[in-house]
Design a protein around this motif. Structure first.
Motif, PDB file in Angstrom:
ATOM      1  N   LYS A   1      21.046  43.920 -18.822  1.00 37.45           N
ATOM      2  CA  LYS A   1      22.248  43.690 -18.734  1.00 37.45           C
ATOM      3  C   LYS A   1      22.813  42.868 -20.154  1.00 37.45           C
ATOM      4  O   LYS A   1      22.051  41.745 -20.352  1.00 37.45           O
TER       5      LYS A   1
ATOM      6  N   SER B   1      25.596  40.482 -21.523  1.00 41.85           N
ATOM      7  CA  SER B   1      26.973  39.907 -21.247  1.00 41.85           C
ATOM      8  C   SER B   1      26.885  38.614 -22.102  1.00 41.85           C
ATOM      9  O   SER B   1      26.113  37.903 -22.225  1.00 41.85           O
ATOM     10  N   TYR B   2      28.286  38.170 -22.490  1.00 40.96           N
ATOM     11  CA  TYR B   2      28.525  36.917 -23.156  1.00 40.96           C
ATOM     12  C   TYR B   2      29.371  35.981 -22.395  1.00 40.96           C
ATOM     13  O   TYR B   2      30.250  35.232 -22.781  1.00 40.96           O
ATOM     14  N   SER B   3      29.119  35.921 -20.958  1.00 36.46           N
ATOM     15  CA  SER B   3      29.761  34.989 -20.019  1.00 36.46           C
ATOM     16  C   SER B   3      29.471  33.614 -20.382  1.00 36.46           C
ATOM     17  O   SER B   3      28.326  33.395 -20.827  1.00 36.46           O
TER      18      SER B   3
ATOM     19  N   GLN C   1      26.681  31.601 -18.339  1.00 37.18           N
ATOM     20  CA  GLN C   1      25.375  32.260 -18.762  1.00 37.18           C
ATOM     21  C   GLN C   1      24.172  31.926 -17.754  1.00 37.18           C
ATOM     22  O   GLN C   1      23.582  32.881 -17.294  1.00 37.18           O
TER      23      GLN C   1
ATOM     24  N   ASN D   1      24.935  32.860 -14.329  1.00 38.00           N
ATOM     25  CA  ASN D   1      24.919  34.416 -13.886  1.00 38.00           C
ATOM     26  C   ASN D   1      23.313  34.923 -14.245  1.00 38.00           C
ATOM     27  O   ASN D   1      23.103  35.897 -13.534  1.00 38.00           O
TER      28      ASN D   1
ATOM     29  N   SER E   1      21.630  37.314 -11.614  1.00 42.56           N
ATOM     30  CA  SER E   1      21.160  38.758 -12.008  1.00 42.56           C
ATOM     31  C   SER E   1      19.652  38.625 -11.812  1.00 42.56           C
ATOM     32  O   SER E   1      19.147  39.746 -11.353  1.00 42.56           O
TER      33      SER E   1
ATOM     34  N   THR F   1      30.021  50.458 -19.469  1.00 50.38           N
ATOM     35  CA  THR F   1      30.525  49.137 -20.317  1.00 50.38           C
ATOM     36  C   THR F   1      31.841  48.954 -19.564  1.00 50.38           C
ATOM     37  O   THR F   1      32.379  50.024 -19.019  1.00 50.38           O
ATOM     38  N   ASN F   2      32.297  47.721 -19.564  1.00 45.07           N
ATOM     39  CA  ASN F   2      33.592  47.358 -19.197  1.00 45.07           C
ATOM     40  C   ASN F   2      34.819  47.599 -20.411  1.00 45.07           C
ATOM     41  O   ASN F   2      35.941  47.452 -20.111  1.00 45.07           O
TER      42      ASN F   2
ATOM     43  N   ASN G   1      32.940  41.877 -24.098  1.00 45.19           N
ATOM     44  CA  ASN G   1      32.295  42.925 -23.556  1.00 45.19           C
ATOM     45  C   ASN G   1      30.904  42.627 -22.647  1.00 45.19           C
ATOM     46  O   ASN G   1      30.101  41.704 -22.841  1.00 45.19           O
ATOM     47  N   THR G   2      30.518  43.659 -21.589  1.00 47.11           N
ATOM     48  CA  THR G   2      29.529  43.516 -20.630  1.00 47.11           C
ATOM     49  C   THR G   2      28.985  45.029 -20.742  1.00 47.11           C
ATOM     50  O   THR G   2      29.534  45.887 -20.503  1.00 47.11           O
TER      51      THR G   2
END
Length: 497
Positions: free
Chosen positions: A244, A246-248, A251, A254, A258, A287-288, A295-296
Motif C-alpha cells: 500500500k 499512501s500519503y495520508s 500516516q 493509518n 493497515s 489506484t484512486n 494518490n493511493t
C-alpha cells in the motif's frame, strides 16, 4: 432400400484442430463423412447443438476426441512400429493455459469493449474472469461470442454493483461449475492431457462483514480440498504495508490500521493453506486515480494456490498488466512458462563510476519490467554483481519463483554457482545473492554479449541516473528496437550495424 440410400447425399468433412461444423438442412438427410488427419483408429463424436438457429440451417458443433487413453494409444503405436514395451516416449511440455482476471468496474460501454478486445488479441487467454461488471451478461452475449468465448457461468450484479463472469473457449478448455455466489464462483478446469484443477474466482466485498463470510466459506472448502486449487481475483485486502502506498496526513494511525488489516488477511490465507503466486509487472493493482499527495495505490488483486496446484504447475506465474480502462490492473495467470532476467553492468573508462541494469522477460522474449541504477566508483565485476543482486531482491519482493538469470559476465556465474570461498570478492553481496537464489529456486547461466544488448543499454542508462534504483514497467524508448531485434533473433546484426 438401396434406392432410398442412393438419394441421400454424402458430404465430406475434414477435421481442423479436433472440431468441425456441420450444417444440417431441415427436412433433408445426409451422410456426413468425417476425415481425421491423425493416425488414431477410433474416435468419439460428441454432438452439441449450438445456440444459433436461423430460418434455413440448424448448426451443430462436433467435437472429436480419442476413444482410447493415451497409454493405450502408445501401446498400439509400439506394436505397429515394432518397439518393445519398455521403450520410453518423449515427454512433451504442456502448453500454457492463460487466464485473464480483471476487475473492470463496469462492462457495459464501448470503451470497455475496445480495451478488452485489445487485451484478448494481445494475450489470447483461454478464460476470462471479469469482476464488478455492473451489468447483466445477457446484454453482452454477442460481443463475447464474436471474441470466441461462447461458454459462460456468471453471477450478475445486484442492482448496479458487483457481478462475476466466467467466460471460456470450449474448444480449448472444459469448465464445470461447482458453486456460485455473489463473492465467489468455484469451478473445475479440464483440458486434454492436463490434470484437472479447481478455480475459485473471487470478488471480495468492500464490506468487512461480508468479506468475513467469504473467508469462512474458503476455510470450509480448504478443509476438504485435496485437488490442485487456485483462488484468484480481487480480495479487497493486502498482505503487508509494502503493498500500500499512501500519503495520508494521518500516516501513523493509518499504518497501525493497515498493519492489523494485513495481518488478518495473512492469517486467513494461512488458515486456508494457500500461498501467494507473486507477480511480475506493476506490483500495485489499484489506484484512486488522484494526483500527487492525494494518490493511493494498493495491491488488491492476486492469485493464491495450494501446494498441489504449485506441484503440477511449478512454472506458473502471474503477470500484472498496466492500468487501462479500469482503476485496477488486469492480471494474466500463466500455468506454464519461464521468466528470464537479463542483467549487465557498465563502468566508465575514466573511473567516474558506472551503472547496472536488468530486464524481466517472458518465454516469448516480451518485456515485463526492468530496472537500472547509477553506481559511484566501482569495478566492472562489482557492477555486474550488483545488477544480479538487485534483480534478485525484486524477485524476492514480488514472490517470483524459478527465474532463469542470464549474464555475459562469466566470473559472476562462477561466483554464484560454486561453493563460497573464504577470499571471495564482495563476499557479502555474493552470499546474500546465493541465499535468495536458493530460496526462490533461481538458476544463473552465461550468455554471449551479443545476446545481452538490452541489459547493456539499461546499464548505460543507469550511469546517468540518480543514485536511487529506478524500476520501469514500460521499456525506455532507447531500447525499443533492441527488444524487437532480440525477439526475432537479430541481436547480432544490430550490434554489427
Amino acid at each position: 432400400m438401396e434406392e432410398a440410400t442412393e438419394t441421400i447425399r454424402l458430404i465430406e468433412h475434414r477435421v481442423d484442430q479436433f472440431r468441425t461444423l456441420l450444417f444440417l438442412e431441415l427436412g433433408k438427410e445426409a451422410y456426413h463423412h468425417i476425415g481425421i488427419d491423425w493416425w488414431l483408429e477410433e474416435v468419439k463424436l460428441m454432438i452439441q447443438p449450438w445456440w444459433e438457429i436461423d430460418a434455413h440451417n440448424v448448426r451443430h458443433m462436433v467435437l472429436v476426441k480419442p476413444a482410447k487413453t493415451l497409454e493405450e494409444d502408445q501401446t498400439n503405436a509400439r506394436n505397429i512400429l515394432g518397439l518393445p514395451e519398455v521403450a520410453n516416449w518423449p515427454t512433451l511440455p504442456l502448453l500454457s493455459m492463460e487466464l485473464l482476471i480483471w476487475n473492470c468496474r463496469g462492462a457495459g460501454n464501448d470503451r470497455f469493449r475496445r480495451n478488452l478486445r485489445e487485451l484478448v488479441q494481445m494475450h489470447k487467454p483461454d478464460m476470462l474472469i471479469l469482476l464488478e461488471t455492473n451489468v447483466d451478461l445477457h446484454k453482452m452475449g454477442m460481443f463475447f461470442n464474436n471474441l470466441g468465448y461462447t461458454a459462460s457461468s456468471h453471477v450478475d450484479p445486484t442492482g448496479r454493483s458487483g457481478g462475476i463472469w466466467l467466460l471460456w473457449n470450449p474448444n480449448q478448455i472444459n469448465v464445470r461449475v461447482n458453486e456460485a455466489g455473489s463473492q465467489m464462483i468455484t469451478a473445475t478446469i479440464a483440458r486434454q492431457d492436463y490434470p484437472d484443477w479447481v478455480l475459485s474466482a473471487i470478488y471480495a466485498s468492500p464490506n468487512p462483514r461480508l468479506r468475513d463470510e467469504l473467508w469462512s466459506d474458503l476455510e470450509s472448502m480448504a478443509q476438504n480440498m485435496h485437488e490442485p486449487w487456485m483462488v484468484a481475483g480481487d480480495f479487497n485486502d493486502y498482505s503487508s504495508l509494502t503493498e500500500k502506498m499512501s500519503y495520508s496526513v494521518n500516516q501513523s494511525q493509518n499504518s497501525n490500521q493497515s498493519l492489523r488489516r494485513s495481518q488478518k488477511f495473512n492469517d486467513r490465507v494461512n488458515n486456508c493453506q494457500l500461498m501467494d503466486l507473486g507477480c511480475v509487472g506493476p506490483r500495485l493493482t489499484w489506484t484512486n486515480n488522484r494526483k500527487w499527495w492525494a494518490n493511493t495505490m494498493v495491491r488488491l488483486d492476486r492469485a493464491l494456490c495450494n501446494t498441489e496446484w504449485r506441484t503440477i504447475f511449478p512454472e506458473g506465474y502471474v503477470r500484472n498488466l498496466p492500468h487501462t480502462y479500469s482503476d485496477q490492473s488486469p492480471l494474466i495467470v500463466h500455468t506454464q512458462g519461464t521468466i528470464k532476467l537479463n542483467t549487465d553492468g557498465s563502468t566508465r573508462r575514466n573511473g567516474g563510476g558506472g551503472g547496472f541494469g536488468g530486464l524481466f522477460r517472458d518465454e516469448t522474449g516480451s518485456w515485463i519490467s526492468g530496472y537500472y541504477r547509477k553506481l559511484e566508483i566501482c569495478t566492472s565485476l562489482e557492477a555486474e554483481l550488483w545488477a544480479v543482486y538487485k534483480g534478485l531482491t525484486i524477485i524476492l519482493q514480488r514472490g517470483m519463483n524459478q527465474v532463469v538469470i542470464e549474464t555475459d559476465a562469466e566470473q559472476v556465474v562462477q561466483l554464484l554457482s560454486e561453493e563460497l570461498r573464504e577470499r571471495c570478492p564482495f563476499r557479502g553481496v555474493v552470499e546474500d545473492a546465493c541465499i535468495i537464489m536458493r530460496d526462490c529456486n533461481c538458476t544463473i547461466q552465461h550468455i554471449k554479449r551479443e545476446a545481452n544488448i538490452c541489459a547493456d543499454a539499461l546499464a548505460k542508462l543507469g550511469e546517468n541516473q540518480l543514485a536511487e534504483l529506478l524500476i520501469v514497467n514500460d521499456p525506455p524508448a532507447e531500447i525499443h528496437n533492441m527488444l524487437i531485434a532480440d525477439i526475432v533473433h537479430l541481436s547480432q546484426e544490430v550490434v554489427r550495424t
